[in-house]
Motif scaffolding. Sequence first.
Motif, PDB file in Angstrom:
ATOM      1  N   GLY A  37      -1.693  -8.747 -13.552  1.00 50.88           N
ATOM      2  CA  GLY A  37      -2.383  -7.704 -12.836  1.00 50.88           C
ATOM      3  C   GLY A  37      -2.839  -8.121 -11.445  1.00 50.88           C
ATOM      4  N   PRO A  87      -5.092  -5.775 -18.910  1.00 50.59           N
ATOM      5  CA  PRO A  87      -5.271  -4.730 -17.898  1.00 50.59           C
ATOM      6  C   PRO A  87      -4.691  -3.397 -18.360  1.00 50.59           C
ATOM      7  CG  PRO A  87      -3.471  -6.164 -17.250  1.00 50.59           C
ATOM      8  CD  PRO A  87      -4.040  -6.737 -18.524  1.00 50.59           C
ATOM      9  N   GLN A 105      -9.291  -1.904 -16.701  1.00 50.18           N
ATOM     10  CA  GLN A 105      -7.844  -1.703 -16.758  1.00 50.18           C
ATOM     11  C   GLN A 105      -7.165  -2.054 -15.443  1.00 50.18           C
ATOM     12  OE1 GLN A 105     -10.003   0.609 -16.320  1.00 50.18           O
ATOM     13  NE2 GLN A 105      -9.209   2.506 -15.447  1.00 50.18           N
ATOM     14  N   LYS A 106      -7.944  -2.163 -14.371  1.00 51.50           N
ATOM     15  CA  LYS A 106      -7.375  -2.605 -13.093  1.00 51.50           C
ATOM     16  C   LYS A 106      -6.984  -4.065 -13.257  1.00 51.50           C
ATOM     17  CE  LYS A 106      -6.345  -2.510  -8.657  1.00 51.50           C
ATOM     18  NZ  LYS A 106      -5.191  -3.439  -8.869  1.00 51.50           N
ATOM     19  N   GLY A 107      -5.787  -4.378 -12.782  1.00 48.46           N
ATOM     20  CA  GLY A 107      -5.320  -5.734 -12.952  1.00 48.46           C
ATOM     21  C   GLY A 107      -5.883  -6.713 -11.941  1.00 48.46           C
ATOM     22  N   GLY A 108      -5.974  -7.967 -12.326  1.00 47.05           N
ATOM     23  CA  GLY A 108      -6.301  -9.050 -11.417  1.00 47.05           C
ATOM     24  C   GLY A 108      -7.684  -9.013 -10.814  1.00 47.05           C
ATOM     25  N   ARG A 159      -6.406   1.852 -37.107  1.00 47.77           N
ATOM     26  CA  ARG A 159      -5.857   0.762 -36.292  1.00 47.77           C
ATOM     27  C   ARG A 159      -6.825   0.332 -35.175  1.00 47.77           C
ATOM     28  NH1 ARG A 159      -1.823   4.034 -32.355  1.00 47.77           N
ATOM     29  NH2 ARG A 159      -3.271   5.701 -31.938  1.00 47.77           N
ATOM     30  N   GLN A 215     -11.563   3.162  -7.857  1.00 48.15           N
ATOM     31  CA  GLN A 215     -10.956   4.395  -8.373  1.00 48.15           C
ATOM     32  C   GLN A 215     -10.950   4.444  -9.885  1.00 48.15           C
ATOM     33  OE1 GLN A 215     -10.115   6.759  -6.119  1.00 48.15           O
ATOM     34  NE2 GLN A 215     -11.243   5.163  -5.059  1.00 48.15           N
ATOM     35  N   GLY A 216     -10.777   3.292 -10.524  1.00 49.07           N
ATOM     36  CA  GLY A 216     -10.593   3.286 -11.964  1.00 49.07           C
ATOM     37  C   GLY A 216     -11.887   3.343 -12.751  1.00 49.07           C
ATOM     38  N   GLN A 223      -2.659   4.374 -13.697  1.00 48.03           N
ATOM     39  CA  GLN A 223      -3.802   4.265 -12.786  1.00 48.03           C
ATOM     40  C   GLN A 223      -3.554   5.117 -11.541  1.00 48.03           C
ATOM     41  OE1 GLN A 223      -5.648   0.097 -12.481  1.00 48.03           O
ATOM     42  NE2 GLN A 223      -3.469  -0.286 -12.701  1.00 48.03           N
ATOM     43  N   ILE A 251       2.643  -1.457 -30.795  1.00 47.49           N
ATOM     44  CA  ILE A 251       3.679  -0.609 -31.408  1.00 47.49           C
ATOM     45  C   ILE A 251       3.673  -0.806 -32.926  1.00 47.49           C
ATOM     46  CG2 ILE A 251       6.173  -0.190 -31.529  1.00 47.49           C
ATOM     47  CD1 ILE A 251       4.990   0.793 -28.921  1.00 47.49           C
ATOM     48  N   HIS A 266     -13.157  -3.584  -3.881  1.00 47.59           N
ATOM     49  CA  HIS A 266     -12.069  -2.965  -3.123  1.00 47.59           C
ATOM     50  C   HIS A 266     -11.984  -1.488  -3.483  1.00 47.59           C
ATOM     51  CE1 HIS A 266      -9.342  -6.697  -2.127  1.00 47.59           C
ATOM     52  NE2 HIS A 266     -10.499  -6.711  -1.480  1.00 47.59           N
ATOM     53  N   PHE A 267     -11.393  -0.709  -2.611  1.00 49.09           N
ATOM     54  CA  PHE A 267     -11.287   0.743  -2.820  1.00 49.09           C
ATOM     55  C   PHE A 267     -10.495   1.067  -4.077  1.00 49.09           C
ATOM     56  CE2 PHE A 267     -11.023   5.140  -1.893  1.00 49.09           C
ATOM     57  CZ  PHE A 267      -9.738   5.529  -2.184  1.00 49.09           C
ATOM     58  N   LEU A 268      -9.305   0.461  -4.260  1.00 50.04           N
ATOM     59  CA  LEU A 268      -8.465   0.797  -5.425  1.00 50.04           C
ATOM     60  C   LEU A 268      -9.193   0.460  -6.715  1.00 50.04           C
ATOM     61  CD1 LEU A 268      -4.779  -0.110  -4.397  1.00 50.04           C
ATOM     62  CD2 LEU A 268      -5.844   2.139  -4.561  1.00 50.04           C
ATOM     63  N   LYS A 308     -12.637   6.476 -14.992  1.00 46.46           N
ATOM     64  CA  LYS A 308     -11.761   6.553 -16.174  1.00 46.46           C
ATOM     65  C   LYS A 308     -12.185   5.520 -17.217  1.00 46.46           C
ATOM     66  CE  LYS A 308      -8.412   7.559 -18.805  1.00 46.46           C
ATOM     67  NZ  LYS A 308      -8.615   8.795 -19.597  1.00 46.46           N
ATOM     68  N   VAL A 342       1.016   1.298 -34.697  1.00 42.41           N
ATOM     69  CA  VAL A 342       0.908   2.729 -34.361  1.00 42.41           C
ATOM     70  C   VAL A 342       0.593   3.572 -35.586  1.00 42.41           C
ATOM     71  CG1 VAL A 342       2.243   4.760 -33.663  1.00 42.41           C
ATOM     72  CG2 VAL A 342       2.327   2.722 -32.294  1.00 42.41           C
ATOM     73  N   LEU A 399     -15.764  -3.498   3.945  1.00 37.71           N
ATOM     74  CA  LEU A 399     -15.287  -2.813   2.743  1.00 37.71           C
ATOM     75  C   LEU A 399     -16.148  -3.159   1.538  1.00 37.71           C
ATOM     76  CD1 LEU A 399     -13.026  -1.054   1.377  1.00 37.71           C
ATOM     77  CD2 LEU A 399     -11.785  -3.181   0.999  1.00 37.71           C
TER      78      LEU A 399
END
Lengths: 265, 265
Positions: A11, B126, B9-12, B102, B154-155, A41, B94, B149-151, B158, B97, B190
């Motif tokens: 990520g 992530p 869930q945002k990576g890194g 679960r 955003q998450g 995302q 998977i 950071h802006f991105l 959610k 499922v 920023l």
Amino acid sequence: MRIIALMNQKGGVGKTTTTVNLGAALAERGKKVCLIDLDPQAHLTINYGIEPSREICSLYNVLVEGRSFLEAVHKVNQNVALVPSSIDLAAAEIELVGELGREMILKKRLEQAQHDFDYILLDCPPSLGLLTINALSLASEVIIPMQAHFLALQGVAKLLETIQLVSRRMNPRLVVAGIVLTMFDAQTKLSNEVVAELNSFIESAQGKSLPWSGARVFSSRIRRNIKLAESPSFGQTILDYEPASNGAADHRALAMEVIEMSAGV
Amino acid sequence: MRIIALMNQKGGVGKTTTTVNLGAALAERGKKVCLIDLDPQAHLTINYGIEPSREICSLYNVLVEGRSFLEAVHKVNQNVALVPSSIDLAAAEIELVGELGREMILKKRLEQAQHDFDYILLDCPPSLGLLTINALSLASEVIIPMQAHFLALQGVAKLLETIQLVSRRMNPRLVVAGIVLTMFDAQTKLSNEVVAELNSFIESAQGKSLPWSGARVFSSRIRRNIKLAESPSFGQTILDYEPASNGAADHRALAMEVIEMSAGV
Ligand SMILES: Nc1ncnc2c1ncn2[C@@H]1O[C@H](COP(=O)(O)OP(=O)(O)OP(=O)(O)O)[C@@H](O)[C@H]1O
Ligand SMILES: Nc1ncnc2c1ncn2[C@@H]1O[C@H](COP(=O)(O)OP(=O)(O)OP(=O)(O)O)[C@@H](O)[C@H]1O
Ligand SMILES: [Mg+2]
Ligand SMILES: [Mg+2]
């Protein structure tokens, strides 16, 4: 026409940033570019100032509801079009579990569409799930954005294994075009160690018949540059936001390298 | 006993780095700590110098094959134990499922185990998939590592929506302990804009009955520090690798804040 997947399950390595700005730099050189957002995302979509919503036709509608590819293509400017993501996309992996040929749905939809794009760039989520597999089944080549960090290096072997699996079972033409170093800081010892390790890994694959035997570590590196993190908040690419910045220069250089390599293909 | 999920869930954004080093700093203060690696990338496992492999009992065996939790707990040092990940874990989403309940498998396994841990930290992948949901069903609180950071901003909505869903349907005690700012660079405009936006978002939730009404933006911030990216390559935490670095100081401060807040719980 070249279909390039920007992929790395690690990520936060700059997949979206590279898709947005490489796309813009290719368009600046007169190429017709389509960007597809495969990440629930929806950061590629947000970066272009588009609010992800169920009102507009998105990749989810194409994959799960059978809408045509061209219905989901939204023109952004003269040379750039975008297929947006939406949050529904997160459910697509589960909704398509039982679907026959679920790995090739995106490829099928594109085959049915008449279009004149020179480049299609696919922004992948940070996983090796069904959405990323759909991108790899469709793509002709992969560009791997990678941070020059130890943890980022760990995942490369698994990433290449997945690419090999897809190229054997679903998409024989798939090759790795190269690895682009992102958020690069040449002054740290760590980045130089990681670069050395990457180069020797790539060199040892040359001449073998692997999907990455012809890969390179792009000489254009994307330096760490806060402007790249600021531009999405204005709904702009780096070329519009700060055309004279390192971020803009580095992505222009990468676009040149990408264009030139196809001359040799 | 406190069970804390490190989730975004945002990576890194530093989920793994925070799990490793907050865990080490809590252990340094005498707490008994268990770290669980829920990410198929197995970076938490690799950071402790453990080679992910099918030979050792891992989280996959616990979730999918019904092995007991304690069989997968590997002691790392005096106060730290680790439940490793493996690449099989990618298939667990998977494979499970169709399984009834679960989302609560991890919680069930833990309830059956006798242990004396003071803190259990869960390093999430992530995504908002089944592995992360298992972590949220088990946890008593969530810490959200976040880059200014802006991105990354955003998450958050959610992410909080998912936490609210889990707290309503599966785990009523789940609360958000706080947001920890990672890779922080106070000099950029920023980061100060993002911090201001986060603070006003958190303040507007106070007094309401939401899982994040009591949340805080931790005053301890993890500054950008290349030593944090180097230490995993030596299989060490920052406290062992560079005990006098900013990275070590910041994680010790965060541990103090985390310990003190439980005094008030
Ligand atoms: N060269 C750079 N310099 C500074 N910041 C950068 C650079 N490249 C990307 N960023 C910022 O770092 C963060 C991670 O980048 P980005 O979101 O593009 O990565 P990603 O691989 O797409 O992440 P994900 O795995 O979540 O999809 C973003 O906030 C982005 O704005
Ligand atoms: N404060 C920091 N300063 C410098 N580098 C950092 C810092 N925190 C984390 N890193 C590095 O940044 C990269 C991302 O961090 P990390 O892997 O912990 O994030 P993550 O959220 O766990 O990622 P993923 O979403 O892939 O699980 C790693 O290479 C890590 O070593
Ligand atoms: Mg992205
Ligand atoms: Mg991680």
